[in-house]
Design an enzyme around this catalytic site. Structure first.
Site: not given
Ligand code: NAP
Length: 491
Positions: A184-186, A238-239, A260-261, A294
């Site tokens: 499931k990509p963003a 993700g977050s 991985e947050l 991140c």
């Molecule tokens: P996000 O809002 O948490 O979204 C990540 C993914 O989760 C997206 O595919 C999103 O889909 C999906 N998602 C959102 N709500 C969901 C739910 N209720 N159920 C299932 N899936 C859901 O994060 P982001 O803004 O895309 O990415 C930025 C964050 O990722 C930052 O905090 C960054 O630090 C972190 N990150 C961490 C790493 C690591 O390796 N630790 C690497 C890269 C990024 P939609 O976007 O389609 O809503």
């Protein structure tokens, strides 16, 4: 890259869901638009899955699981190796596609294609090295056999900021281990993942092994899968807030998870540092991906004796950066992903300035087309500023100072996160002490980038659970099973 190249690359991307080897529209027929953040233009329209599409994708992954697990490791390895070769062959087109949907400068997208492809090569090499062990129990009464087997169907959820690398870092080890997946990509950046899945199919991945659902209803599509007993693993990048919600859902049936947050990386510059190296490292750690990583250095903590010199040098370099569309030559700073990201950068900088920080360069959003924020250096950031506790996720380099190592470590650890830290010092013993005292999953010692397919990437504290890449990465997709047998020599 010309407008014709852009049109050709966009025309070649599949726009449907990929389920059981077929590209198909969503059951509802609904679609959503994908935008170029540097212009706001719609560049593609893709299928918008609902819960029923997600469950069909899981059905396909479940149906394909036993056969894929039975494919000889060498064959799985060869398929991944072919995929790696195709990724390398198509690197320029993939990089352009990524820049179009995500905005980062083309040179950085090329870097991500190289980095993301390495996970596929690494996993192809690891696929044939999964092993167990055989031993005599201490009592001498039996033999213990430890074997590894694939965990089973996985749900892989990825963010928008590294649309290729975050997908390959999960898909490749899962496939190497013998697992089938639903990806499931963003919704902001589905195109690169769709192109990747097309390449995997071309490389010989059988039907049903990799399924992709693009959707604007992430929660509605993912939650039924997480609660479905046939799903055996959730890997999320993700977050932290979303990760925590998913962990709560997964806890109900003790689903295996990797998380991985978010991060809040400290970047420490000691008074004995090579300042030239520290400046180069700072620019990489901060401005890679326009600060939307991140691993981005979020808090620059500089020894008070070298802070003025450090700030003067980074300011000169940052003030000279060119802002623009990522496809244009010579651009260092592309757009942020959307308006919300620009609003956040603006809010955090304004808050820091109101609390006493000084803007050395930049410090404002860019009006007009696209979602741009100026490359910024803030000096004298005061305690209590929101950006010290919040991921900036933008091109803002924020500096505060420390007086000694003890204060540096205390300030660095003063965060709920613990993904990565950076430190510049010529003192080897200090470097070793930092590796033991900083609360972090990764430490860049005199370097500004730590990511590498051969290394275990991941964090401690609220930055997550588990590791991706390295020898550890494939273990996230393997179960350990132990078999006890009698002593074969016993009468
Ligand atoms: P996000 O809002 O948490 O979204 C990540 C993914 O989760 C997206 O595919 C999103 O889909 C999906 N998602 C959102 N709500 C969901 C739910 N209720 N159920 C299932 N899936 C859901 O994060 P982001 O803004 O895309 O990415 C930025 C964050 O990722 C930052 O905090 C960054 O630090 C972190 N990150 C961490 C790493 C690591 O390796 N630790 C690497 C890269 C990024 P939609 O976007 O389609 O809503």
């Amino acid at each position: 890259m010309s407008a014709a190249d852009e049109a050709r690359v966009l025309a070649a991307v599949p726009t449907g869901l990929h389920v059981d080897g077929e590209w198909a529209p969503a059951a509802s027929g609904r679609t959503f638009d994908v935008h170029d953040p540097s212009t706001g233009d719609v560049i593609a329209t893709v299928a918008d899955a609902d819960a029923s599409d997600g469950l069909r994708a899981l059905d396909a992954a479940v149906a394909a699981q036993a056969a894929w697990a039975a494919v000889p490791p060498r064959t799985r390895s060869d398929i991944l190796r072919r995929a790696f070769d195709l990724l390398r062959e198509r690197a320029d087109d993939l990089a352009l596609l990524m820049t179009l949907e995500m905005g980062k400068p083309l040179a950085e997208s090329r870097g991500e294609v190289a980095y993301g492809s390495e996970f596929v090569r690494w996993a192809s090499e690891e696929a044939v090295r999964v092993s167990g062990r055989y031993g005599t129990n201490p009592e001498g009464t039996g033999r213990t056999v430890v074997l590894k087997r694939p965990v089973g169907p996985c749900l892989l959820i990825t963010p928008w900021n590294f649309p290729l690398a975050m997908a390959t870092r999960k898909i490749a080890p899962a496939l190497a281990a013998g697992c089938t997946v639903v990806v499931k990509p963003a919704d902001l950046t589905p195109l690169t993942t769709l192109a990747l899945v097309g390449i995997l199919a071309e490389a010989g991945v059988p039907h049903g092994v990799v399924n992709v659902v693009t959707t604007t209803s992430a929660g509605d599509v993912c939650e039924p899968l997480i609660r479905d007993p046939r799903l055996r693993k959730l890997s999320f990048t993700g977050s932290t807030p979303v990760g925590s919600t998913l962990l709560a859902q997964a806890s109900e049936r003790v689903l295996r998870t990797s998380m991985e947050l978010g991060g809040n990386a400290p970047f420490l510059v000691f008074d004995d540092a090579d300042l030239d190296a520290a400046v180069e490292g700072a620019l990489l750690a901060k401005f890679r991906n326009v600060g939307q990583a991140c691993t981005a250095a979020n808090r620059f903590l500089v020894h008070e004796d070298v802070a003025d010199d450090f700030v003067r040098r980074v300011t000169e370099r940052v003030a000279a950066m060119t802002l623009g569309r990522g496809t244009d030559d010579g651009v260092d700073v592309g757009p942020l992903i959307d308006d919300r990201a620009v609003d956040k950068a603006e809010r955090l900088v304004d808050d820091a300035v109101a609390r006493g920080a000084v803007v050395r360069t930049g410090g404002a959003r860019v009006d007009g087309t696209g979602t741009f924020y100026e490359a910024t250096v803030l000096d004298g950031v005061r305690p209590g500023s929101e950006l010290l506790t919040t991921e900036i996720f933008g091109p803002v380099l924020a500096v505060s100072t420390f007086a000694d190592e003890e204060e540096a470590v205390r300030k660095a650890n003063d965060t709920e996160f613990g993904l990565v830290a950076y430190a510049f010092t010529r003192d080897l013993a200090r470097g070793q002490r930092l590796a033991e005292t900083l609360e972090t999953g990764m430490l860049g010692l005199n370097v500004g980038v730590v990511s590498n397919a051969s290394a275990p990437f991941g964090g401690v504290k609220a930055s997550g659970l588990g590791r991706e890449g390295g020898l550890e990465g494939i273990q996230e997709y393997l179960e350990t099973v132990y078999l006890m047998t009698p002593d074969p020599f016993a009468a």
